[in-house]
Design an enzyme around this catalytic site. Structure first.
Site, PDB file in Angstrom:
ATOM      1  CE  LYS A 113      57.541  56.430 -40.598  1.00  0.00           C
ATOM      2  NZ  LYS A 113      58.017  57.377 -41.632  1.00  0.00           N
ATOM      3  CE  LYS A 200      64.693  50.176 -44.908  1.00  0.00           C
ATOM      4  NZ  LYS A 200      63.712  50.813 -45.825  1.00  0.00           N
ATOM      5  CE  LYS A 203      67.258  59.285 -42.298  1.00  0.00           C
ATOM      6  NZ  LYS A 203      67.287  60.423 -43.243  1.00  0.00           N
TER       7      LYS A 203
END
Length: 336
Positions: A113, A200, A203
Site C-alpha cells: 500500500k 483479489k 473495494k
C-alpha cells in the site's frame, strides 16, 4: 461449558462485495452459533488511507445493516462500531510503546500500500497491525477468522502477546493477554477480481466491473458478468494455471449455487462462456436478493439499527474495559 470467543470486522469503505461476503461474512454466519461472537465495523482502520468524511458515518451504518442482512444473529453475536469503544485506541497506544518498529516495517500489506500511496502514506497505515492486535486482544479472543492476507498480522499479534507476557507477567498474573489462534477460513476465502483472476477482489480497485457489490441491482450484476474477463476456450475447468479467470468464476458459481466442485466441473466441462454466464448471473442474483431485501428493511428502521449498535457498544465496552484495566495495572499506571 463456556464457548470460545471470536472477533472480526470489516472496514466501512465502499460497498461490501462478493469477496467480503464469501470470504468472511458468510463464514461468520455459518459458525456464529459455535462461538461467543463479536463483529465490529472497524471505522478506525478505515481512515488509515485517504477517506471521505462526508460518507464515513453512513458507510458505517451500511456495513452494520449488511451484517444483519447477511444473517448475523444477535442471539449469538454482538455487533458494534470500533470507534464507539474507546479502549481500542487506548490499548493501541500502549501496544505501540512495546512493539518494535522493525516488526511493522516488514509487513507485506504495508509495503504494497505504501508503494501505491507514495508521499501520502500515513503513520496510521504503518501502525494498522498494532490497532488490529488491540482489537483482538481487548476481547480475549480465542479464535480470529483470517484469510491469507491477514495471517501475517495475526502472527504479529501473537508476537506482541509473547513480548508483553514475558516482560510484564508476574507470578500472581503470569498471563496479561490470551494467545489467539487462527480460525482458517474454508474454500472461497480468497475470491478473485472479475477483471483479473490473479488479483483479489477489492473495494479499492478503481475498476467497478472488477467486483460485484452486495447491493448491486440485478441489471448491474448482469452487465458486470457479461463483461467479465474470459477466454476463447470451450469447456470450463478448475485448476488450470493458464485460466485463472475460469477457475475463479467456476468457484463463485459453485459457492453461490451451493454445489460441490465435482458437480460444477461435470456441469460445465462441455459448455462455453455464452452458456455459463447466464447460469452464474442467476446464481448471484438469487443469492443476493434476500440480502438486499433484508438490508432495505433495516435501513427503513433507523431506530432499530441504532439500538443494535448502542447495545453492542455497551456489551463490548464492558469486556474491553476489563482487559484495558488489566494491561494498565501490569504496566504500572496509577489507578484513577
Amino acid at each position: 461449558m463456556t464457548k470460545a470467543r471470536i472477533l472480526s470486522g470489516v472496514q466501512p469503505t465502499g460497498n461490501l462485495h462478493l469477496g467480503n461476503y464469501l470470504g468472511a461474512i458468510k463464514n461468520w454466519v455459518d459458525f456464529q452459533q459455535d462461538f461467543e461472537s463479536y463483529f465490529c465495523v472497524v471505522d478506525l482502520h478505515a481512515i488509515t488511507v485517504p477517506h471521505d468524511p462526508k460518507t464515513l458515518a453512513q458507510d458505517t451504518k451500511t456495513i452494520a445493516a449488511l451484517y444483519l442482512a447477511c444473517g448475523i444473529d444477535l442471539e449469538y453475536s454482538t455487533i458494534f462500531v470500533q470507534s464507539h469503544v474507546h479502549a481500542h485506541s487506548e490499548l493501541a497506544w500502549l501496544l505501540n510503546c512495546i512493539t518494535p518498529l522493525n516488526w511493522l516495517e516488514r509487513m507485506i500489506q504495508y509495503k504494497e500500500k505504501a508503494r501505491k500511496q507514495g508521499d501520502n502514506v500515513s503513520v496510521g497505515l504503518l501502525d494498522y497491525p498494532v490497532l488490529m492486535a488491540a482489537d483482538i486482544l481487548l476481547y480475549d479472543a480465542d479464535k480470529v477468522p483470517v484469510g491469507e492476507d491477514q495471517k501475517q498480522h495475526l502472527e504479529l499479534t501473537r508476537d506482541i502477546v509473547i513480548r508483553i507476557n514475558d516482560r510484564f507477567g508476574t507470578p500472581e498474573q503470569p498471563t496479561i493477554f490470551k494467545m489467539p489462534e487462527p480460525l482458517i477460513l474454508k474454500e472461497g476465502a480468497r475470491v478473485m477480481s472479475l477483471s483479473d483472476g490473479t488479483s483479489k477482489m477489492s473495494k479499492s480497485d478503481p475498476l467497478e466491473n472488477s467486483r460485484i457489490n452486495l447491493l448491486d441491482p440485478p441489471e448491474v450484476i448482469l452487465q458486470k458478468i457479461k463483461k467479465t474477463k474470459t477466454d476463447s476456450i470451450k469447456g470450463l475447468t478448475f485448476d488450470d494455471p493458464d485460466r485463472p479467470e475460469c477457475h475463479n468464476l467456476l468457484t463463485l458459481y459453485g459457492l453461490l449455487s451451493k454445489q460441490s466442485k465435482e458437480n460444477v466441473a461435470r456441469e460445465c466441462e462441455n459448455i462455453g462462456w455464452g452458456q455459463f454466464k447466464p447460469l452464474l448471473s442467476e446464481a448471484v442474483i438469487t443469492s443476493l436478493t434476500p440480502i438486499q431485501q433484508s438490508y432495505q428493511k433495516l435501513m427503513n428502521e433507523p431506530d432499530y439499527l441504532q439500538k443494535v449498535l448502542s447495545q453492542g457498544q455497551e456489551k463490548a465496552t464492558e469486556v474491553a474495559e476489563r482487559t484495558l484495566t488489566r494491561v494498565q495495572d501490569a504496566l504500572g499506571f496509577l489507578k484513577p
